[in-house]
Write a protein that holds these residues in place. Structure first.
Motif, PDB file in Angstrom:
ATOM      1  N   PRO A  67      -5.417   8.022  -0.088  1.00  0.00           N
ATOM      2  CA  PRO A  67      -4.796   6.687  -0.044  1.00  0.00           C
ATOM      3  C   PRO A  67      -3.414   6.656   0.611  1.00  0.00           C
ATOM      4  CG  PRO A  67      -5.861   7.000  -2.157  1.00  0.00           C
ATOM      5  CD  PRO A  67      -5.913   8.323  -1.453  1.00  0.00           C
ATOM      6  N   SER A  68      -2.750   7.806   0.724  1.00  0.00           N
ATOM      7  CA  SER A  68      -1.415   7.825   1.328  1.00  0.00           C
ATOM      8  C   SER A  68      -1.446   7.501   2.819  1.00  0.00           C
ATOM      9  CB  SER A  68      -0.758   9.188   1.120  1.00  0.00           C
ATOM     10  OG  SER A  68      -1.517  10.221   1.727  1.00  0.00           O
ATOM     11  N   SER A  82       6.847   7.302  -0.360  1.00  0.00           N
ATOM     12  CA  SER A  82       7.038   5.850  -0.422  1.00  0.00           C
ATOM     13  C   SER A  82       8.485   5.436  -0.186  1.00  0.00           C
ATOM     14  CB  SER A  82       6.572   5.307  -1.781  1.00  0.00           C
ATOM     15  OG  SER A  82       7.416   5.736  -2.830  1.00  0.00           O
ATOM     16  N   ALA A 127       0.210   3.658  -3.120  1.00  0.00           N
ATOM     17  CA  ALA A 127      -0.605   4.786  -2.657  1.00  0.00           C
ATOM     18  C   ALA A 127      -0.745   5.850  -3.741  1.00  0.00           C
ATOM     19  CB  ALA A 127       0.003   5.389  -1.392  1.00  0.00           C
ATOM     20  N   SER A 177       0.828  -1.215   0.000  1.00  0.00           N
ATOM     21  CA  SER A 177       0.000   0.000   0.000  1.00  0.00           C
ATOM     22  C   SER A 177       0.856   1.256   0.000  1.00  0.00           C
ATOM     23  CB  SER A 177      -0.929   0.000   1.219  1.00  0.00           C
ATOM     24  OG  SER A 177      -0.196   0.055   2.432  1.00  0.00           O
ATOM     25  N   GLN A 195      -4.011   7.335  -5.485  1.00  0.00           N
ATOM     26  CA  GLN A 195      -4.327   8.761  -5.417  1.00  0.00           C
ATOM     27  C   GLN A 195      -4.727   9.291  -6.794  1.00  0.00           C
ATOM     28  OE1 GLN A 195      -0.615   9.409  -2.474  1.00  0.00           O
ATOM     29  NE2 GLN A 195      -1.441  11.307  -3.279  1.00  0.00           N
TER      30      GLN A 195
END
Length: 444
Positions: free
Chosen positions: A24-25, A414, A12, A8, A16
């Motif tokens: 989503p982050s 990330s 992410a 994830s 997004q």
């Protein structure tokens, strides 16, 4: 659950883009919260600065700088409260990864993390290759790239204004993530993790794995990670690191031969799989990059010219706000020097301040050298894996640090957690409990 957390983390941004929302982050951190609750992790009550080692202290100072800069910049009106909270989320929350992996993790969780990183590297590399071939060979822009450009414009408040070459025909792909540097580094993360998981006895499989990830990286056409990939693999997998200490590995001739054959294999794959249009583009970009670094381009652009320009900007910023020299300008995107440019280490120095920047860079270099010096002699002995794990962690740090020569990647949402995972694992398994401690593969 750590597998889902890492997955994830990398996915992410694509989520997004699809949702046209930054929400989503936060998914990885909800999963981490669930892991902590289910694991019944307890925070030690006897924490003290006196008990912190060098890595702990560095992370503590980093966290302190985040809070300090966010606070004073809000108080004096340089940034909004929303911008400060966003900074705390992007740079502060990833410290949770260090906290967990330096104190509580077990090897089965580490294996899940490495497996997830391998999958993420393959996903990033596959799309990167596809998107690059479609753009440069067939002149087509993927639907995702158009959506990503639209999302970037929305986030930057520049509707209708191109923010990058992502949606331009004839320009190299940006990959699946925010920019090509981030997409590329995840490919290298995937390779590093794969080599940590593949037994040394499976030499051919390791050889094919390097070729596979290397091919995706080359098709992506981001040259700083390509050079970093070559150096990293040469130092570790082909044991050129021993040459830095004046030692010649007994199989150095065999290793050089293998390296040359690997290069030939990748070159043959490129000639076979790609059409003449993209091959010509690759050659043109290689020529441009060589000129940029060594002689300067026809337009007068040069790498050292960029450094000089950034240095002037940094000096001007110091003149405007002298404390930046010592404490840095912080992490807000709306205060200080423009970010996201071509000279990453200058941007990092501006963020951290010169003293902490120098300490951090030399500290990371010292960690990398120490791990390679102590662990590489045990590399490929048929055992796992405290040593292999430390080599992988040092590899993550190496490629993040090397990328600073061009683009800064550690600030990406990330990538920063991977940096902290690496530091956490090094703290957890190095020293008296780590170096020279070998665990059979079936215990991993």
């Amino acid at each position: 659950m750590w597998f889902l957390t890492i997955l994830s983390l990398m996915l992410a941004y694509p989520l997004q883009v699809k949702m046209m929302s930054p929400l989503p982050s936060i998914i990885p951190y909800f999963i981490i919260l669930l892991i902590i609750i289910l694991s019944n992790v307890r925070i030690p009550s006897n924490l003290s600065l006196l008990s912190l080692n060098g890595i702990d202290l560095g992370v503590f100072i980093f966290t302190l700088l985040i809070v300090f800069h966010s606070g004073w910049q809000v108080i004096f009106g340089f940034v909004s409260i929303f911008s400060a909270l966003n900074t705390l989320f992007i740079y502060g929350f990833p410290v949770i990864f260090f906290w967990y992996f330096s104190r509580f993790t077990i090897l089965s969780e580490v294996k899940a993390v490495l497996m997830a990183i391998v999958l993420c590297g393959i996903i990033s590399g596959t799309f990167f290759s596809y998107d690059s071939i479609m753009k440069l060979s067939f002149g087509k822009i993927s639907q995702y790239s158009l959506q990503a450009e639209e999302y970037a414009q929305m986030r930057m408040g520049k509707i209708g204004v191109l923010t990058s070459g992502r949606a331009q025909i004839g320009y190299r792909s940006q990959g699946l993530l925010e920019r090509h540097a981030t997409s590329s580094i995840w490919i290298i993360f995937g390779l590093i993790s794969a080599l940590a998981l593949i037994p040394s006895s499976k030499g051919f499989f390791r050889f094919v794995t390097i070729s596979f990830f290397g091919l995706m990286l080359i098709i992506g056409l981001n040259f700083t990670p390509i050079v970093g990939f070559i150096i990293l693999i040469s130092l570790t997998e082909f044991r050129f690191f021993s040459l830095l200490f004046g030692k010649i590995h007994k199989k150095i001739i065999q290793k050089i031969g293998t390296l040359l054959f690997l290069s030939l294999m990748i070159f043959t794959a490129l000639i076979t799989l790609l059409n003449q249009t993209i091959l010509n583009t690759i050659l043109q970009l290689i020529n441009y990059q060589i000129k940029l670094v060594f002689t300067g381009t026809e337009s007068g652009a040069s790498y050292f010219g960029y450094i000089y320009s950034y240095l002037n900007n940094f000096i001007n910023q110091i003149m405007y706000f002298p404390p930046i020299l010592l404490i840095g300008e912080g992490f807000s995107g709306s205060f200080g020097m423009p970010k996201g440019g071509d000279i990453g280490f200058m941007e990092t120095m501006a963020r951290l301040g010169i003293p902490f920047f120098i300490i951090s860079v030399f500290g990371v270099i010292k960690i990398i050298i120490r791990i390679y010096k102590h662990c590489l002699p045990y590399h490929q002995k048929g055992y796992f894996i405290i040593n292999e794990l430390l080599i992988a962690s040092a590899g993550f740090l190496f490629i993040i640090l090397f990328s600073e020569l061009h683009y800064t990647v550690w600030t990406n949402k990330s990538v920063l957690p991977i940096l902290f995972i690496s530091l956490g694992l090094i703290k957890m398994y190095s020293g008296k409990r780590g170096f020279n401690k070998l665990i059979y593969q079936n215990e991993f």
